[in-house]
Design a protein around this motif. Structure first.
Motif, PDB file in Angstrom:
ATOM      1  N   LEU A   1       5.851 -11.079  12.905  1.00 40.70           N
ATOM      2  CA  LEU A   1       4.960 -10.184  13.652  1.00 40.70           C
ATOM      3  C   LEU A   1       5.467  -8.744  13.599  1.00 40.70           C
ATOM      4  N   LEU A   2       6.786  -8.568  13.736  1.00 34.47           N
ATOM      5  CA  LEU A   2       7.339  -7.217  13.714  1.00 34.47           C
ATOM      6  C   LEU A   2       7.137  -6.574  12.348  1.00 34.47           C
ATOM      7  N   MET A   3       7.444  -7.307  11.274  1.00 38.94           N
ATOM      8  CA  MET A   3       7.290  -6.738   9.933  1.00 38.94           C
ATOM      9  C   MET A   3       5.829  -6.424   9.636  1.00 38.94           C
ATOM     10  N   THR A   4       4.924  -7.280  10.071  1.00 38.56           N
ATOM     11  CA  THR A   4       3.502  -7.015   9.856  1.00 38.56           C
ATOM     12  C   THR A   4       3.087  -5.725  10.538  1.00 38.56           C
ATOM     13  N   ARG A   5       3.510  -5.564  11.786  1.00 35.74           N
ATOM     14  CA  ARG A   5       3.119  -4.355  12.527  1.00 35.74           C
ATOM     15  C   ARG A   5       3.734  -3.104  11.918  1.00 35.74           C
ATOM     16  N   LEU A   6       5.009  -3.177  11.560  1.00 36.62           N
ATOM     17  CA  LEU A   6       5.671  -2.024  10.965  1.00 36.62           C
ATOM     18  C   LEU A   6       5.056  -1.664   9.618  1.00 36.62           C
ATOM     19  N   SER A   7       4.700  -2.687   8.834  1.00 38.61           N
ATOM     20  CA  SER A   7       4.181  -2.434   7.489  1.00 38.61           C
ATOM     21  C   SER A   7       2.844  -1.714   7.497  1.00 38.61           C
ATOM     22  N   ARG A   8       2.171  -1.685   8.638  1.00 36.79           N
ATOM     23  CA  ARG A   8       0.875  -1.018   8.745  1.00 36.79           C
ATOM     24  C   ARG A   8       0.997   0.419   9.232  1.00 36.79           C
ATOM     25  N   GLU A   9       2.196   0.813   9.611  1.00 30.83           N
ATOM     26  CA  GLU A   9       2.407   2.165  10.117  1.00 30.83           C
ATOM     27  C   GLU A   9       2.626   3.146   8.962  1.00 30.83           C
ATOM     28  N   PRO A  10       2.353   4.432   9.208  1.00 26.51           N
ATOM     29  CA  PRO A  10       2.576   5.428   8.145  1.00 26.51           C
ATOM     30  C   PRO A  10       4.048   5.504   7.749  1.00 26.51           C
TER      31      PRO A  10
ATOM     32  N   ALA B   1       2.349  -5.040   2.316  1.00 27.21           N
ATOM     33  CA  ALA B   1       3.638  -4.625   2.872  1.00 27.21           C
ATOM     34  C   ALA B   1       4.580  -4.142   1.775  1.00 27.21           C
ATOM     35  N   ASN B   2       5.264  -3.045   2.041  1.00 26.58           N
ATOM     36  CA  ASN B   2       6.298  -2.520   1.149  1.00 26.58           C
ATOM     37  C   ASN B   2       7.651  -2.994   1.649  1.00 26.58           C
TER      38      ASN B   2
ATOM     39  N   LYS C   1       0.831  -1.199   0.000  1.00 26.50           N
ATOM     40  CA  LYS C   1       0.000   0.000   0.000  1.00 26.50           C
ATOM     41  C   LYS C   1       0.867   1.252   0.000  1.00 26.50           C
ATOM     42  N   PRO C   2       0.555   2.215  -0.836  1.00 30.80           N
ATOM     43  CA  PRO C   2       1.292   3.485  -0.797  1.00 30.80           C
ATOM     44  C   PRO C   2       1.105   4.173   0.559  1.00 30.80           C
ATOM     45  N   GLY C   3       2.133   4.883   0.984  1.00 32.62           N
ATOM     46  CA  GLY C   3       2.046   5.645   2.222  1.00 32.62           C
ATOM     47  C   GLY C   3       2.356   4.861   3.473  1.00 32.62           C
ATOM     48  N   ARG C   4       2.585   3.551   3.326  1.00 30.27           N
ATOM     49  CA  ARG C   4       2.944   2.734   4.490  1.00 30.27           C
ATOM     50  C   ARG C   4       4.467   2.632   4.608  1.00 30.27           C
ATOM     51  N   LYS C   5       4.940   2.238   5.785  1.00 28.00           N
ATOM     52  CA  LYS C   5       6.374   2.125   6.017  1.00 28.00           C
ATOM     53  C   LYS C   5       7.031   1.185   5.011  1.00 28.00           C
ATOM     54  N   ARG C   6       8.241   1.589   4.594  1.00 32.83           N
ATOM     55  CA  ARG C   6       9.018   0.820   3.633  1.00 32.83           C
ATOM     56  C   ARG C   6      10.120   0.087   4.397  1.00 32.83           C
ATOM     57  N   LEU C   7      10.103  -1.239   4.318  1.00 34.53           N
ATOM     58  CA  LEU C   7      11.031  -2.069   5.084  1.00 34.53           C
ATOM     59  C   LEU C   7      12.159  -2.558   4.183  1.00 34.53           C
ATOM     60  N   LEU C   8      13.379  -2.492   4.689  1.00 35.20           N
ATOM     61  CA  LEU C   8      14.550  -3.038   4.014  1.00 35.20           C
ATOM     62  C   LEU C   8      15.043  -4.238   4.818  1.00 35.20           C
ATOM     63  N   LEU C   9      15.118  -5.397   4.176  1.00 38.44           N
ATOM     64  CA  LEU C   9      15.614  -6.614   4.811  1.00 38.44           C
ATOM     65  C   LEU C   9      16.976  -6.931   4.220  1.00 38.44           C
ATOM     66  N   ILE C  10      17.966  -7.186   5.084  1.00 40.44           N
ATOM     67  CA  ILE C  10      19.345  -7.368   4.642  1.00 40.44           C
ATOM     68  C   ILE C  10      19.854  -8.746   5.046  1.00 40.44           C
ATOM     69  N   GLY C  11      20.486  -9.427   4.107  1.00 42.35           N
ATOM     70  CA  GLY C  11      21.163 -10.693   4.373  1.00 42.35           C
ATOM     71  C   GLY C  11      22.292 -10.841   3.367  1.00 42.35           C
ATOM     72  N   HIS C  12      22.905 -12.020   3.313  1.00 43.98           N
ATOM     73  CA  HIS C  12      23.934 -12.218   2.289  1.00 43.98           C
ATOM     74  C   HIS C  12      23.997 -13.660   1.823  1.00 43.98           C
ATOM     75  N   LEU C  13      24.480 -13.830   0.596  1.00 42.22           N
ATOM     76  CA  LEU C  13      24.529 -15.121  -0.077  1.00 42.22           C
ATOM     77  C   LEU C  13      25.830 -15.869   0.161  1.00 42.22           C
TER      78      LEU C  13
ATOM     79  N   VAL D   1      12.784   1.650   7.629  1.00 37.11           N
ATOM     80  CA  VAL D   1      13.274   0.724   8.656  1.00 37.11           C
ATOM     81  C   VAL D   1      14.143  -0.321   7.977  1.00 37.11           C
ATOM     82  N   ALA D   2      15.279  -0.671   8.604  1.00 41.31           N
ATOM     83  CA  ALA D   2      16.138  -1.748   8.101  1.00 41.31           C
ATOM     84  C   ALA D   2      16.255  -2.835   9.153  1.00 41.31           C
ATOM     85  N   LEU D   3      16.064  -4.068   8.715  1.00 41.40           N
ATOM     86  CA  LEU D   3      16.192  -5.238   9.585  1.00 41.40           C
ATOM     87  C   LEU D   3      17.257  -6.152   8.996  1.00 41.40           C
ATOM     88  N   ASP D   4      18.283  -6.441   9.775  1.00 41.69           N
ATOM     89  CA  ASP D   4      19.406  -7.249   9.311  1.00 41.69           C
ATOM     90  C   ASP D   4      19.265  -8.665   9.845  1.00 41.69           C
TER      91      ASP D   4
END
Length: 445
Positions: free
Chosen positions: A430-439, A169-170, A105-117, A202-205
């Motif tokens: 649960l954390l990503m779901t909650r964050l994704s619903r915030e402005p 979720a973005n 959804k536009p206008g919702r928090k944009r989450l960055l997930l970081i890992g490595h190969l 928000v960034a989650l590593d």
């Protein structure tokens, strides 16, 4: 009178505990229950995926192996509705980065997930295979760092998909192909990650969960990682003349004084400066890989060259600037018969502790309460090394350690705690779901 007293006492006994009892966390919502149940139900599927990933060597310099791990994971993200692209990194001598994007959804928090190969284990290392050690333990190269983290990320996203919370979720995922041995120059190797950080709120590593004293900890800060090198050059000659005005004192004595001054004059909280390699003699050099050194000389020759290299780690840019300025001042101090130079090789910037990072840990602890888990304290940043999230931490609220707990990382005794992987996947879902619903926007400004 007695009846009145008895009645009053009974009323007090029934009402007092309600007044004194602590506030209880809300029970999981229906969708949260689905996510929790999904993680548990799909454990076998995710262990199978982890085994396949681990059994494919993907040392940072094994470019074909890193691409094969990419191929194993790309389809997993595409099945969840992510658009996947590959950023080739041949220009810096590495395979590339996998980037997956999910538009919500536009206008919702944009989450960055970081890992490595990639892993630290190249194809010539004897440690190559996944091995189950019991119901909750497995050993293998990258079983935790970071293939276990990648699986925890996917398990959380699958749980969100099952519960219907992923569709809005973005999310942008960046899985680098060279976290363990980054390509150079870093500005090119991390350009796409930095750009993703500027797009996110928000960034989650998903590197490993930190544990301290048997307790799960939250990582809201990481120190920088950079290198330095001191090169002393001096007059060489017969040792019988050492310390004279004409011959000087050679190169090794001044280098020893410089390093001693570093040790006594640089210390401040959260700053470390290791000396990793020293060489000196009539001639000496440290190889381009900074891992090998050579020297030639004799006991009766005044050494003409002495070199030391090491690393510098700090929690803030200001601390780095202070340390580098003091090191330059020390190296510039005059001595008899030669001169010294100092160079720096900045690698990973610091991830400073911020109000936004603390707020993010607070949101994770709200999830912990729903899951019936203890709140997570802040990990001492001295107990965690540098990582990719540091490249985005200045632009986005950040949290490290959403991957599984482990032991023996970077050794042939790397063992992942599978029970923690499922715990982490639930927390993340649960954390990503909650964050994704915030402005849209950072948690604090």
């Amino acid at each position: 009178m007695n009846r009145t007293l008895i009645l009053a006492a009974a009323l007090l006994a029934t009402s007092a505990p309600a007044l004194a009892a602590p506030t209880l966390a809300a029970a999981p919502s229906r969708q949260e229950q689905v996510m929790i149940q999904t993680v548990d139900a799909e454990q076998g599927r995710h262990v199978d995926l982890l085994e396949r990933l681990v059994n494919q060597n993907s040392g940072s310099r094994n470019l074909d192996g890193v691409r094969k791990v990419r191929d194993m994971l790309a389809g997993e993200f595409q099945a969840l509705g992510f658009a996947v692209r590959w950023v080739d990194q041949a220009a810096v001598g590495r395979a590339g980065h996998l980037i997956a994007t999910h538009k919500g959804k536009p206008g919702r928090k944009r989450l960055l997930l970081i890992g490595h190969l990639d892993t630290v284990f190249e194809p010539d290392h004897p440690f190559q295979k996944f091995e189950r050690l019991g119901p909750d333990k497995a050993r293998g190269p990258g079983a935790a760092d970071d293939k276990g983290g990648d699986v925890a990320m996917l398990a959380a996203l699958r749980a969100m998909h099952k519960a219907g919370t992923l569709k809005d979720a973005n999310i942008e995922v960046v899985l680098t192909g060279d976290e363990e041995d980054a390509g150079l120059p870093l500005e090119a190797a991390r350009a796409d990650l930095v750009a993703a950080g500027k797009r996110a709120d928000v960034a989650l590593d998903f590197e490993g969960l930190a544990r301290d004293g048997g307790k799960d900890m939250g990582s809201i800060a990481r120190r920088s990682a950079g290198g330095w090198k001191v090169t002393v050059t001096a007059k060489s000659g017969h040792s019988s003349g050492i310390f004279s005005a004409s011959a000087g004192e050679g190169a090794i004595y001044p280098l020893a004084r410089i390093l001693t001054a570093f040790r006594t004059e640089l210390p401040e909280p959260n700053l470390t400066f290791n000396v990793g390699l020293i060489t000196g003699g009539a001639s000496a050099e440290i190889a381009a890989n900074d891992a090998n050194a050579s020297a030639a000389g004799k006991s009766n020759i005044i050494p003409g060259v002495a070199i030391a290299s090491g690393d510098l780690r700090a929690l803030t840019p200001e601390s780095i600037a202070r340390a580098e300025a003091k090191m330059r001042e020390i190296v510039d101090r005059p001595f008899n018969g030669g001169s010294a130079t100092l160079t720096f090789d900045g690698k990973y910037p610091p991830m400073a502790p911020t109000a936004g990072n603390r707020a993010l840990l607070g949101k994770l602890n709200a999830v912990n309460a729903v899951l019936g888990l203890e709140p997570m304290g802040e990990l001492d940043p001295l107990k965690r090394g540098a990582g990719d999230i540091s490249f985005v931490a200045a632009d986005v609220d950040s949290l490290v350690g959403l991957g599984p707990a482990s032991e023996g990382d970077h050794t042939s005794a790397e063992v992942v705690d599978l029970a923690s992987l499922w715990r982490q996947a639930k927390r993340a879902a649960l954390l990503m779901t909650r964050l994704s619903r915030e402005p849209q926007g950072r948690l604090t400004r």
